[in-house]
Design a protein around this motif. Sequence first.
Motif, short mmCIF file in Angstrom:
data_model
loop_
_atom_site.label_atom_id
_atom_site.label_comp_id
_atom_site.label_asym_id
_atom_site.label_seq_id
_atom_site.Cartn_x
_atom_site.Cartn_y
_atom_site.Cartn_z
N LEU A 105 65.20 50.76 34.32
CA LEU A 105 65.41 50.72 32.87
C LEU A 105 66.64 49.87 32.54
O LEU A 105 66.62 49.07 31.60
N GLY A 106 67.70 50.02 33.30
CA GLY A 106 68.90 49.22 33.08
C GLY A 106 68.66 47.74 33.30
O GLY A 106 69.12 46.89 32.53
N ARG A 155 64.34 54.94 38.45
CA ARG A 155 63.89 54.72 37.06
C ARG A 155 65.04 54.25 36.20
O ARG A 155 64.88 53.35 35.38
N ARG A 156 66.22 54.86 36.37
CA ARG A 156 67.38 54.44 35.57
C ARG A 156 67.79 53.01 35.92
O ARG A 156 68.15 52.23 35.05
N SER A 196 69.51 36.96 23.62
CA SER A 196 70.72 36.19 23.32
C SER A 196 70.48 34.70 23.57
O SER A 196 71.08 33.85 22.92
N ALA A 254 66.20 41.96 28.84
CA ALA A 254 65.82 41.81 27.43
C ALA A 254 66.99 41.28 26.60
O ALA A 254 66.82 40.39 25.76
N LEU A 255 68.19 41.80 26.83
CA LEU A 255 69.36 41.32 26.10
C LEU A 255 69.67 39.87 26.45
O LEU A 255 70.05 39.07 25.59
N CYS A 303 65.73 46.18 33.08
CA CYS A 303 64.87 45.69 31.99
C CYS A 303 65.66 45.48 30.71
O CYS A 303 65.46 44.50 29.99
N THR A 304 66.57 46.41 30.42
CA THR A 304 67.41 46.27 29.23
C THR A 304 68.31 45.03 29.34
O THR A 304 68.46 44.28 28.38
N ALA A 305 68.88 44.83 30.52
CA ALA A 305 69.76 43.66 30.72
C ALA A 305 68.98 42.36 30.57
O ALA A 305 69.44 41.41 29.94
#
Length: 54
Positions: A10-11, A6-7, A22, A17-18, A13-15
């Motif tokens: 989540l990491g 999960r982590r 950008s 999205a950023l 997906c966050t990367a």
Amino acid sequence: MQTWIRRLALGLCTAVALFVLSGCAEHEHRKVRVVEEQHEGEVVDEGHGEMVVE
């Protein structure tokens, strides 16, 4: 074991999205203005083939 998956998800997906946010940023456009000046003066005849550097 599922906690780290999960982590990781989540990491990732966050990367992503950023990265997408950008990439969607507005690009900067810089304008360059060139100003040319001419000064009027007397015309001086020089010998054939000679160059005068001012």
